[in-house]
Design a protein around this motif. Structure first.
Motif, PDB file in Angstrom:
ATOM      1  N   UNK A 194      77.225  87.415  64.480  1.00 38.59           N
ATOM      2  CA  UNK A 194      76.647  88.211  63.212  1.00 38.59           C
ATOM      3  C   UNK A 194      75.385  87.665  62.431  1.00 38.59           C
ATOM      4  N   UNK A 195      75.186  86.294  62.743  1.00 40.93           N
ATOM      5  CA  UNK A 195      73.798  85.807  62.360  1.00 40.93           C
ATOM      6  C   UNK A 195      72.950  86.019  63.306  1.00 40.93           C
ATOM      7  N   UNK A 196      73.029  86.657  64.465  1.00 43.64           N
ATOM      8  CA  UNK A 196      71.929  86.623  65.497  1.00 43.64           C
ATOM      9  C   UNK A 196      71.293  85.277  66.236  1.00 43.64           C
ATOM     10  N   UNK A 197      72.349  84.296  66.247  1.00 41.96           N
ATOM     11  CA  UNK A 197      71.935  83.052  66.743  1.00 41.96           C
ATOM     12  C   UNK A 197      72.818  82.942  68.000  1.00 41.96           C
ATOM     13  N   UNK A 198      72.924  83.695  68.783  1.00 41.37           N
ATOM     14  CA  UNK A 198      73.797  83.467  69.999  1.00 41.37           C
ATOM     15  C   UNK A 198      73.067  82.357  70.950  1.00 41.37           C
ATOM     16  N   UNK A 199      71.703  81.920  70.867  1.00 46.37           N
ATOM     17  CA  UNK A 199      71.171  81.002  71.431  1.00 46.37           C
ATOM     18  C   UNK A 199      71.018  79.810  70.613  1.00 46.37           C
ATOM     19  N   UNK A 200      71.782  79.781  69.430  1.00 53.30           N
ATOM     20  CA  UNK A 200      71.648  78.695  68.552  1.00 53.30           C
ATOM     21  C   UNK A 200      72.752  77.891  67.956  1.00 53.30           C
ATOM     22  N   UNK A 247      71.669  75.261  63.013  1.00 49.72           N
ATOM     23  CA  UNK A 247      70.938  76.389  63.624  1.00 49.72           C
ATOM     24  C   UNK A 247      71.627  77.516  63.547  1.00 49.72           C
ATOM     25  N   UNK A 248      73.090  77.401  63.915  1.00 50.25           N
ATOM     26  CA  UNK A 248      73.942  78.769  63.998  1.00 50.25           C
ATOM     27  C   UNK A 248      73.794  79.468  62.965  1.00 50.25           C
ATOM     28  N   UNK A 249      73.356  78.850  61.550  1.00 53.53           N
ATOM     29  CA  UNK A 249      73.526  79.481  60.199  1.00 53.53           C
ATOM     30  C   UNK A 249      72.075  80.243  59.868  1.00 53.53           C
ATOM     31  N   UNK A 250      71.147  80.026  60.763  1.00 55.87           N
ATOM     32  CA  UNK A 250      69.710  80.504  60.598  1.00 55.87           C
ATOM     33  C   UNK A 250      69.717  82.036  60.047  1.00 55.87           C
ATOM     34  N   UNK A 251      69.123  82.135  58.766  1.00 56.24           N
ATOM     35  CA  UNK A 251      69.049  83.575  58.245  1.00 56.24           C
ATOM     36  C   UNK A 251      68.203  84.508  58.625  1.00 56.24           C
ATOM     37  N   UNK A 252      67.287  84.225  59.581  1.00 56.69           N
ATOM     38  CA  UNK A 252      66.066  84.895  59.825  1.00 56.69           C
ATOM     39  C   UNK A 252      66.472  86.237  60.515  1.00 56.69           C
TER      40      UNK A 252
END
Length: 547
Positions: A436-442, A141-146
């Motif tokens: 940098x991925x914008x996944x600080x909740x994932x 999930x941390x690598x989610x590209x959304x």
């Protein structure tokens, strides 16, 4: 009806409507690419296609072969599930990095695409995962590209072979190769994925002439390999290397810099696995082979073979033979806090520490002790290994690309949270990834918690915008944030500590010391890895061209 009752009634109706038609409801979406037609999902203005194969599965006789092109598949391929992760060791013990890799298989050469629903000739961002060339996957999930895709990018993440299945060199493998070389199969997978992207990404709204490759740790090492490899030339146009390490690398048939020939390592591993031949190795169960290789002590590296990797990375970058592309590179303050396995035993006291430094660094010992004093031995040891591996590499990348006339941008991630400070993990290796991925909740299950605060969200948003704008234009920018100056302007860099701020000359003197150490070791034939600080070999004398 009173005002309060009316508000409650409105809120209930709004909630019901939201449940009936959620904003994130996924709808099927199809594309028809040269590789074939695929059905993915669409939601929140993005299209997502998972598990698309980019090469033939490397199984059976294809094990330890270069990836082969796939013919166009028939029908409409389901692209709603991630593909299998590549074979890798099972999780051993606790780790902040551990995440669910899902099913593993040798049939793993797949990629995933996030694209804005109306994308046309959008810049492409290709993510290459880290994991010491031993583990990793694209389903985390941390690598989610959304979040990056919502900045106007087409984001691609790729699976590639790791471990012995991805990097084993062997005399029999070289003999059956048309080029007479072996190893580097995981790197060749990455090249094959870039070629697939070049041929197919326009169908997803991407521009094959605006491709940025990006990776962290072993993914950043892969970025440097791709920059150095003639086989990847022209397939990408910008590069991002997060916590890269430009260490000495085994050569195919020569013993150099203290490393045995890669082919000899392969023959040794064959013996350790009690396999009589290459055919026996190919017949082994992939998971059992991988686990046995790790147990035997096999460490995967790229191989300097004169073809895929023509020479040591330091030599290629010194000669200006790498890809002439803009670069964004950087490292973290606490790289080694989560990688203490790289540290040698701690000396008993300050006197023992200083004696070890003087023995290893010779005429450079005074400079080393100024930068890494005995007043706090633990912190000095953490900093020494960090700078020798990641700091030196990052600044060297920026300096060498700047010398080519390419825009180069350096960062230093120095951010902490209450959880990282409590665990002595301030700005640890890979901590910048969810920002940098914008996944600080994932993040991964055992990742130190990131507070749900406006400040953390703002830092992440700034980094997402900087990274995305670099992929768009070759220059990182973020709305309302400081202008990120190129490294060539007074060794400029961006300091991420709570909020972005500009600065110059990170850690003064550190890069210069390690550049001198590596220069002398190269001249003397000594390897440069994490053999630094109190376990540094005796310093060779000053050599021509050093300093």
């Amino acid at each position: 009806m009173g005002v309060m009752q009316a508000l409650v009634k409105w809120a209930i109706a709004a909630a019901a409507a939201a449940l009936a038609l959620p904003a994130t409801a996924q709808q099927p979406v199809e594309i028809d690419a040269p590789a074939g037609a695929a059905r993915g999902t669409q939601a929140d203005g993005l299209k997502l296609f998972k598990g698309l194969p980019y090469a033939q599965p490397p199984v059976g006789e294809r094990r330890w072969q270069a990836p082969a092109d796939l013919p166009r598949w028939s029908g409409v391929r389901d692209a709603t599930q991630f593909g299998a992760s590549c074979i890798q060791p099972a999780r051993r013990g606790e780790s902040i990095y551990a995440d669910d890799v899902g099913t593993t298989s040798e049939d793993c050469l797949t990629l995933n695409v996030w694209a804005p629903e109306n994308a046309r000739n959008a810049p492409v961002f290709v993510w290459i995962y880290g994991g010491a060339l031993t583990t990793g996957g694209t389903r985390f999930p941390m690598y989610d590209g959304a979040a990056l895709a919502k900045q106007g990018l087409v984001v691609v993440s790729i699976n590639y072979r790791v471990g012995a299945l991805g990097y084993l060199a062997h005399p029999e493998l070289s003999a059956e190769s048309a080029d007479g070389v072996s190893g580097n199969y995981g790197l060749l997978d990455q090249v094959a994925a870039l070629r697939w992207i070049n041929r197919n990404i326009a169908a997803f709204g991407g521009d094959p002439k605006q491709v940025t490759i990006a990776g962290e740790s072993a993914g950043a090492l892969s970025v440097m390999y791709l920059m150095a490899s003639p086989s990847a030339r022209g397939l990408f146009h910008r590069a991002i290397a997060q916590s890269a390490y430009m260490l000495s690398t085994p050569e195919l048939r020569a013993e150099r810099f203290g490393a045995p020939p890669a082919e000899a390592v392969g023959a040794w591993l064959q013996g350790q696995l009690k396999a009589g031949s290459l055919a026996d190795l190919r017949a082994m169960d992939a998971q059992a082979l991988t686990e046995a290789a790790v147990t035997a002590g096999y460490i995967p590296w790229g191989t300097i073979d004169g073809k895929i990797l023509p020479a040591q990375l330091v030599d290629i970058f010194d000669r200006g033979e790498q890809a002439p592309v803009p670069v964004l590179a950087g490292f973290n303050e606490g790289e080694i806090r989560s990688l203490r396995i790289l540290l040698p035993p701690k000396p008993a006291d300050a006197a023992a520490y200083e004696a070890a430094i003087r023995k290893g660094y010779g005429d450079l010992a005074d400079a080393a002790l100024r930068l890494y004093p005995s007043a706090n031995i633990e912190e000095s040891m953490l900093a020494t290994t960090r700078d020798a591996m990641y700091g030196w590499t990052s600044e060297r990348l920026a300096a060498k690309q700047s010398a080519m006339g390419q825009p180069s941008f350096l960062y230093y991630f120095d951010h902490g949270t209450p959880a990282t400070e409590a665990a002595n993990l301030h700005a640890f290796h890979a901590m910048e990834l969810p920002y940098m991925f914008g996944t600080i909740r994932q993040t991964a299950p055992d990742w130190p918690a990131i507070p749900d605060t406006a400040a953390e969200t703002a830092l992440s948003q700034a980094m997402v915008e900087y990274w995305a704008s670099f992929a768009k234009s070759g220059r990182p920018q973020a709305k309302g944030q400081p202008a990120w100056k190129p490294y060539g302007e007074d060794q400029a860099y961006m300091h991420f500590a709570g909020a972005p701020r500009t600065a110059a000359d990170p850690l003064p003197g550190h890069f210069e010391l390690h550049e001198e150490v590596v220069c002398r070791r190269r001249a003397a034939g000594i390897g440069w890895t994490w053999n630094v600080g109190v376990i540094a070999p005796d310093m060779p004398p000053q050599a021509p061209g050093c300093r």
